[in-house]
Design a protein around this motif. Sequence first.
Motif, PDB file in Angstrom:
ATOM      1  N   MET A   1       0.823  -1.199   0.000  1.00 57.49           N
ATOM      2  CA  MET A   1       0.000   0.000   0.000  1.00 57.49           C
ATOM      3  C   MET A   1       0.862   1.256   0.000  1.00 57.49           C
ATOM      4  O   MET A   1       0.435   2.295  -0.497  1.00 57.49           O
ATOM      5  N   ASN A   2       2.057   1.179   0.557  1.00 61.55           N
ATOM      6  CA  ASN A   2       2.966   2.322   0.513  1.00 61.55           C
ATOM      7  C   ASN A   2       3.264   2.693  -0.935  1.00 61.55           C
ATOM      8  O   ASN A   2       3.257   3.864  -1.299  1.00 61.55           O
ATOM      9  N   GLU A   3       3.521   1.694  -1.782  1.00 65.03           N
ATOM     10  CA  GLU A   3       3.838   1.947  -3.182  1.00 65.03           C
ATOM     11  C   GLU A   3       2.621   2.440  -3.947  1.00 65.03           C
ATOM     12  O   GLU A   3       2.751   3.144  -4.959  1.00 65.03           O
ATOM     13  N   LEU A   4       1.412   2.095  -3.475  1.00 62.68           N
ATOM     14  CA  LEU A   4       0.188   2.556  -4.118  1.00 62.68           C
ATOM     15  C   LEU A   4      -0.222   3.948  -3.643  1.00 62.68           C
ATOM     16  O   LEU A   4      -1.183   4.524  -4.148  1.00 62.68           O
ATOM     17  N   GLY A   5       0.506   4.479  -2.644  1.00 65.23           N
ATOM     18  CA  GLY A   5       0.182   5.791  -2.115  1.00 65.23           C
ATOM     19  C   GLY A   5      -1.068   5.806  -1.270  1.00 65.23           C
ATOM     20  O   GLY A   5      -1.724   6.841  -1.143  1.00 65.23           O
ATOM     21  N   GLY A   9      -7.253   2.536   4.369  1.00 61.64           N
ATOM     22  CA  GLY A   9      -8.341   2.077   3.519  1.00 61.64           C
ATOM     23  C   GLY A   9      -8.071   0.703   2.927  1.00 61.64           C
ATOM     24  O   GLY A   9      -7.386  -0.130   3.525  1.00 61.64           O
ATOM     25  N   TYR A  10      -8.591   0.479   1.721  1.00 65.29           N
ATOM     26  CA  TYR A  10      -8.619  -0.854   1.133  1.00 65.29           C
ATOM     27  C   TYR A  10      -7.842  -0.914  -0.177  1.00 65.29           C
ATOM     28  O   TYR A  10      -7.743   0.076  -0.910  1.00 65.29           O
ATOM     29  N   ALA A  11      -7.328  -2.113  -0.460  1.00 62.68           N
ATOM     30  CA  ALA A  11      -6.716  -2.387  -1.762  1.00 62.68           C
ATOM     31  C   ALA A  11      -7.069  -3.813  -2.161  1.00 62.68           C
ATOM     32  O   ALA A  11      -7.320  -4.676  -1.305  1.00 62.68           O
ATOM     33  N   ASN A  84       6.605   0.251   9.188  1.00 62.66           N
ATOM     34  CA  ASN A  84       5.211   0.671   9.096  1.00 62.66           C
ATOM     35  C   ASN A  84       4.610   0.363   7.727  1.00 62.66           C
ATOM     36  O   ASN A  84       3.732   1.074   7.253  1.00 62.66           O
ATOM     37  N   SER A  85       5.100  -0.700   7.086  1.00 59.04           N
ATOM     38  CA  SER A  85       4.543  -1.095   5.789  1.00 59.04           C
ATOM     39  C   SER A  85       3.145  -1.664   5.982  1.00 59.04           C
ATOM     40  O   SER A  85       2.844  -2.306   6.985  1.00 59.04           O
ATOM     41  N   LYS A  86       2.281  -1.438   4.992  1.00 58.47           N
ATOM     42  CA  LYS A  86       0.904  -1.909   5.044  1.00 58.47           C
ATOM     43  C   LYS A  86       0.545  -2.636   3.758  1.00 58.47           C
ATOM     44  O   LYS A  86       1.189  -2.472   2.725  1.00 58.47           O
ATOM     45  N   GLY A  87      -0.525  -3.450   3.829  1.00 61.81           N
ATOM     46  CA  GLY A  87      -0.963  -4.215   2.680  1.00 61.81           C
ATOM     47  C   GLY A  87      -0.220  -5.535   2.584  1.00 61.81           C
ATOM     48  O   GLY A  87       0.239  -6.098   3.583  1.00 61.81           O
ATOM     49  N   LEU A  88      -0.099  -6.064   1.375  1.00 62.76           N
ATOM     50  CA  LEU A  88       0.693  -7.270   1.118  1.00 62.76           C
ATOM     51  C   LEU A  88       2.107  -6.846   0.728  1.00 62.76           C
ATOM     52  O   LEU A  88       2.278  -5.989  -0.132  1.00 62.76           O
ATOM     53  N   PHE A  89       3.111  -7.443   1.353  1.00 60.92           N
ATOM     54  CA  PHE A  89       4.484  -7.218   0.919  1.00 60.92           C
ATOM     55  C   PHE A  89       5.296  -8.457   1.255  1.00 60.92           C
ATOM     56  O   PHE A  89       4.955  -9.233   2.135  1.00 60.92           O
ATOM     57  N   GLY A  90       6.400  -8.646   0.508  1.00 64.14           N
ATOM     58  CA  GLY A  90       7.110  -9.922   0.602  1.00 64.14           C
ATOM     59  C   GLY A  90       6.494 -10.914  -0.368  1.00 64.14           C
ATOM     60  O   GLY A  90       5.749 -10.557  -1.271  1.00 64.14           O
ATOM     61  N   TRP A  91       6.774 -12.176  -0.151  1.00 66.76           N
ATOM     62  CA  TRP A  91       6.304 -13.196  -1.087  1.00 66.76           C
ATOM     63  C   TRP A  91       4.910 -13.710  -0.734  1.00 66.76           C
ATOM     64  O   TRP A  91       4.440 -13.586   0.387  1.00 66.76           O
ATOM     65  N   VAL A  92       4.291 -14.300  -1.771  1.00 64.14           N
ATOM     66  CA  VAL A  92       3.050 -15.068  -1.619  1.00 64.14           C
ATOM     67  C   VAL A  92       3.303 -16.421  -2.267  1.00 64.14           C
ATOM     68  O   VAL A  92       3.809 -16.490  -3.392  1.00 64.14           O
ATOM     69  N   LYS A  93       2.981 -17.506  -1.553  1.00 64.27           N
ATOM     70  CA  LYS A  93       3.248 -18.842  -2.078  1.00 64.27           C
ATOM     71  C   LYS A  93       1.985 -19.697  -2.080  1.00 64.27           C
ATOM     72  O   LYS A  93       1.140 -19.574  -1.193  1.00 64.27           O
TER      73      LYS A  93
END
Length: 211
Positions: A1-5, A9-11, A84-93
């Motif tokens: 979400m940080n990269e999405l600005g 809220g929701y993503a 303080n990162s939010k949302g999905l970050f790192g890997w998904v397997k």
Amino acid sequence: MNELGLEAGYACYETLLNTTSRQATLELEHVRDYAVVYVDGHLQGSLDDSRKKIVLSGMSGKHHLQLFVENIGRITYGPEILDNSKGLFGWVKLDGEHVEDWTMKTLDIKNYHVEDLSFSKDSTLHAPCFYQGVFSTDASSSPIYLDISGWGMGEVWINGHYLGSFWEQEKQQSLLIPSNYLIPGTNTLVVFEMHDKAQQIMKLTDKPVFK
């Protein structure tokens, strides 16, 4: 979400899966703060940063995966302010294999002009969506609460006014309705629901509701 600005809220994160497994384990490295998992438009469950793994059934073949994630808020003090990162970050397997080719989009739910939305009577929808209902009141000056018991997670508007958010895991299960939001006679209620809870009723009460 940080990269999405997106500060809050929701993503929605979505991709296509292709597996030969009838049951497949989806695992996230990080999710903050909360994710609802849908496969082909059907709710599979929820995840958070303390529970980042879910078993998906009936998965053999190609499927559309959607993760609806809410950023509940930012940390503004203490040592975690630097993480303080939010949302999905790192890997998904999926079964140990990296899931790639994601599409990400922000959902600025709280700032929607809900009075401009179009609604139908289609009861087959399962993905997160908006619901509309009407109720009557004399708009008296006594406190009026909206009982949201039985619903999952989302947002509420009354007569176009944003009322607040709700979550089934919170102890408080009602929202106070400001008297100036109500009009004598018919009032319009709009609800955004993240879960597929099959709920169709919210109630008015003169007392707050707690679990």
